[in-house]
Design an enzyme around this catalytic site. Structure first.
Site, PDB file in Angstrom:
ATOM      1  N   TYR A  73       0.825  -1.211   0.000  1.00 17.01           N
ATOM      2  CA  TYR A  73       0.000   0.000   0.000  1.00 17.01           C
ATOM      3  C   TYR A  73       0.861   1.263   0.000  1.00 17.01           C
ATOM      4  O   TYR A  73       0.480   2.281  -0.567  1.00 17.01           O
ATOM      5  CB  TYR A  73      -0.998  -0.020   1.167  1.00 17.01           C
ATOM      6  N   ARG A  76       1.582   1.954  -3.516  1.00 13.85           N
ATOM      7  CA  ARG A  76       0.413   2.498  -4.217  1.00 13.85           C
ATOM      8  C   ARG A  76       0.167   3.957  -3.804  1.00 13.85           C
ATOM      9  O   ARG A  76      -0.225   4.782  -4.623  1.00 13.85           O
ATOM     10  CB  ARG A  76      -0.823   1.633  -3.952  1.00 13.85           C
ATOM     11  N   GLN A 111     -16.030   4.052  -5.563  1.00 15.41           N
ATOM     12  CA  GLN A 111     -15.416   2.799  -5.112  1.00 15.41           C
ATOM     13  C   GLN A 111     -13.904   2.947  -5.121  1.00 15.41           C
ATOM     14  O   GLN A 111     -13.192   2.037  -4.715  1.00 15.41           O
ATOM     15  CB  GLN A 111     -15.812   1.664  -6.053  1.00 15.41           C
ATOM     16  N   VAL A 113     -10.122   4.148  -4.246  1.00 13.96           N
ATOM     17  CA  VAL A 113      -9.411   4.470  -3.007  1.00 13.96           C
ATOM     18  C   VAL A 113      -8.429   5.625  -3.221  1.00 13.96           C
ATOM     19  O   VAL A 113      -7.702   5.995  -2.316  1.00 13.96           O
ATOM     20  CB  VAL A 113      -8.689   3.218  -2.435  1.00 13.96           C
ATOM     21  N   HIS A 129     -14.916   1.999  -0.542  1.00 13.12           N
ATOM     22  CA  HIS A 129     -13.835   1.036  -0.299  1.00 13.12           C
ATOM     23  C   HIS A 129     -12.646   1.656   0.419  1.00 13.12           C
ATOM     24  O   HIS A 129     -11.546   1.102   0.395  1.00 13.12           O
ATOM     25  CB  HIS A 129     -13.412   0.383  -1.630  1.00 13.12           C
ATOM     26  N   CYS A 157       0.591   2.542  16.449  1.00 11.46           N
ATOM     27  CA  CYS A 157      -0.451   3.466  16.908  1.00 11.46           C
ATOM     28  C   CYS A 157       0.058   4.192  18.142  1.00 11.46           C
ATOM     29  O   CYS A 157       0.559   3.550  19.072  1.00 11.46           O
ATOM     30  CB  CYS A 157      -1.722   2.692  17.248  1.00 11.46           C
ATOM     31  N   THR A 198     -17.267   1.727 -13.997  1.00 13.77           N
ATOM     32  CA  THR A 198     -17.280   0.574 -13.081  1.00 13.77           C
ATOM     33  C   THR A 198     -17.850  -0.644 -13.807  1.00 13.77           C
ATOM     34  O   THR A 198     -18.785  -0.520 -14.597  1.00 13.77           O
ATOM     35  CB  THR A 198     -18.059   0.858 -11.783  1.00 13.77           C
TER      36      THR A 198
HETATM   37  N1  APR Z   1     -13.457   5.621 -18.798  1.00 15.96           N
HETATM   38  C1  APR Z   1     -14.572   5.011 -18.312  1.00 15.96           C
HETATM   39  N2  APR Z   1     -14.611   3.695 -18.006  1.00 15.96           N
HETATM   40  C2  APR Z   1     -13.496   2.972 -18.216  1.00 15.96           C
HETATM   41  C3  APR Z   1     -12.312   3.531 -18.730  1.00 15.96           C
HETATM   42  C4  APR Z   1     -12.319   4.917 -19.037  1.00 15.96           C
HETATM   43  N3  APR Z   1     -11.247   5.537 -19.512  1.00 15.96           N
HETATM   44  N4  APR Z   1     -11.370   2.560 -18.811  1.00 15.96           N
HETATM   45  C5  APR Z   1     -11.943   1.440 -18.367  1.00 15.96           C
HETATM   46  N5  APR Z   1     -13.224   1.676 -18.001  1.00 15.96           N
HETATM   47  C6  APR Z   1     -14.195   0.744 -17.434  1.00 15.96           C
HETATM   48  C7  APR Z   1     -14.011  -0.715 -17.819  1.00 15.96           C
HETATM   49  O1  APR Z   1     -14.674  -0.994 -19.063  1.00 15.96           O
HETATM   50  C8  APR Z   1     -14.639  -1.438 -16.635  1.00 15.96           C
HETATM   51  O2  APR Z   1     -16.039  -1.625 -16.840  1.00 15.96           O
HETATM   52  O3  APR Z   1     -14.009   0.763 -16.038  1.00 15.96           O
HETATM   53  C9  APR Z   1     -14.455  -0.454 -15.474  1.00 15.96           C
HETATM   54  C10 APR Z   1     -13.424  -0.896 -14.446  1.00 15.96           C
HETATM   55  O4  APR Z   1     -13.874  -2.068 -13.830  1.00 15.96           O
HETATM   56  P1  APR Z   1     -13.124  -2.705 -12.568  1.00 15.96           P
HETATM   57  O5  APR Z   1     -11.644  -2.782 -12.868  1.00 15.96           O
HETATM   58  O6  APR Z   1     -13.849  -3.948 -12.224  1.00 15.96           O
HETATM   59  O7  APR Z   1     -13.264  -1.580 -11.464  1.00 15.96           O
HETATM   60  P2  APR Z   1     -14.441  -1.288 -10.428  1.00 15.96           P
HETATM   61  O8  APR Z   1     -15.770  -1.534 -11.048  1.00 15.96           O
HETATM   62  O9  APR Z   1     -14.170   0.042  -9.841  1.00 15.96           O
HETATM   63  O10 APR Z   1     -14.154  -2.399  -9.344  1.00 15.96           O
HETATM   64  C11 APR Z   1     -14.815  -2.339  -8.114  1.00 15.96           C
HETATM   65  O11 APR Z   1     -13.278  -3.986  -7.229  1.00 15.96           O
HETATM   66  O12 APR Z   1     -10.989  -4.239  -7.553  1.00 15.96           O
HETATM   67  C12 APR Z   1     -11.989  -4.014  -6.601  1.00 15.96           C
HETATM   68  O13 APR Z   1     -12.110  -2.723  -4.644  1.00 15.96           O
HETATM   69  C13 APR Z   1     -11.760  -2.672  -5.996  1.00 15.96           C
HETATM   70  O14 APR Z   1     -13.124  -0.705  -5.931  1.00 15.96           O
HETATM   71  C14 APR Z   1     -12.745  -1.778  -6.733  1.00 15.96           C
HETATM   72  C15 APR Z   1     -13.897  -2.736  -6.995  1.00 15.96           C
END
Ligand code: APR
Length: 249
Positions: A73, A76, A111, A113, A129, A157, A198
């Site tokens: 982390y 990151r 979602q 971080v 998250h 802590c 997402t």
């Molecule tokens: N603009 C918009 N959408 C995009 C872009 C972009 N430039 N690039 C990619 N995407 C889309 C992808 O098509 C996909 O549907 O963003 C989405 C990313 O999906 P995930 O990687 O699954 O991310 P997310 O939905 O935020 O995941 C939820 O899962 O990994 C865990 O805790 C983590 O918060 C995260 C959670």
């Protein structure tokens, strides 16, 4: 992907957003893609390529090797410091300012971080998250300065016998109650929901847009690909966030 959304679809989305008194944004990893934030899996490269998500992002992984988890982390957090909000984050912050001038508002449920919405000038209503920056005690209520997330040695802590840990939700952990309550309240009461970047497969967060759909609140989705939430959307704009958000907000 089927190319850029047509001008008429962009105009329809812009109208929906302009006419909505309260626009709620529900964002995921795609929101920050054009800032260069790797997704969780994409971040498992270099030093980290031999580790599994369960080594680095679960309570069990933390108990086994807290220094390893802290180091992951910390990397990151350091990477986050090197990137900037993109045109999509900035457009949403500008939309928030415009709405406030006319008595409306924009709320953000994310979602992600990262802190890119905030650095662009938005207030985030719910970080479902958690946050990479700003560690907290594993046992008590102590919260550390965001800068401490960059410490090379895992901080103790100051208030108890615990160690500071990243303030993120690991696999198998509950979502923070306050964030969940804020997210449901804002999604249920908004006049339009804008879903950005997402996949809509990680629950319980992915269930939130259904609360808007059940209330007949119009949903616009920005995602170059179809997602699990696309069936709920009145309008799906198949484009990148940084490209399309400045055009509709
Ligand atoms: N603009 C918009 N959408 C995009 C872009 C972009 N430039 N690039 C990619 N995407 C889309 C992808 O098509 C996909 O549907 O963003 C989405 C990313 O999906 P995930 O990687 O699954 O991310 P997310 O939905 O935020 O995941 C939820 O899962 O990994 C865990 O805790 C983590 O918060 C995260 C959670």
């Amino acid at each position: 992907m089927s190319g850029s959304p047509s001008p008429s679809r962009l105009a329809l989305a812009a109208d929906l957003i302009r006419d909505a008194e309260h626009v709620c944004v529900f964002s995921g990893a795609g929101m920050s893609a054009e800032s260069g934030i790797p997704t969780f899996r994409d971040a498992l490269t270099g030093l980290w390529e031999n580790y599994r998500p369960e080594d680095l992002a679960t309570p069990e992984g933390w108990h086994r090797d807290p220094d390893l988890v802290w180091g992951w982390y910390r990397d990151r957090a350091a990477n986050l410091r090197k990137v900037e909000p993109n045109a999509g984050h900035r457009a949403l912050a500008e939309l928030g300012r415009t709405k406030r001038r006319t008595g409306g508002r924009v709320s953000i449920v994310t979602q992600n971080v990262d802190d890119l919405h905030e650095r662009a000038g938005s207030t985030v209503d719910a970080h479902l998250h958690g946050r990479i920056l700003g560690p907290r005690c594993e046992f008590c209520t102590y919260r550390g300065d965001p800068e401490l997330s960059l410490a090379t040695t895992r901080p103790r802590c100051p208030d108890c016998t615990g160690s500071l840990r990243p303030d993120v939700v690991w696999f198998g952990e509950m979502l923070p109650e306050r964030e969940w309550a804020a997210a449901t309240a804002t999604i249920e009461s908004c006049s339009a929901l804008l879903i950005v970047g997402t996949s809509g497969v990680v629950h319980p967060a992915a269930g939130l847009p259904l609360l808007a759909a059940e209330r007949g609140i119009p949903i616009i989705e920005v995602n170059p690909e179809p997602s699990a939430l696309t069936p709920l959307a009145a309008l799906h704009l198949e484009a990148a966030a940084a490209e399309v958000l400045p055009a509709i907000s």
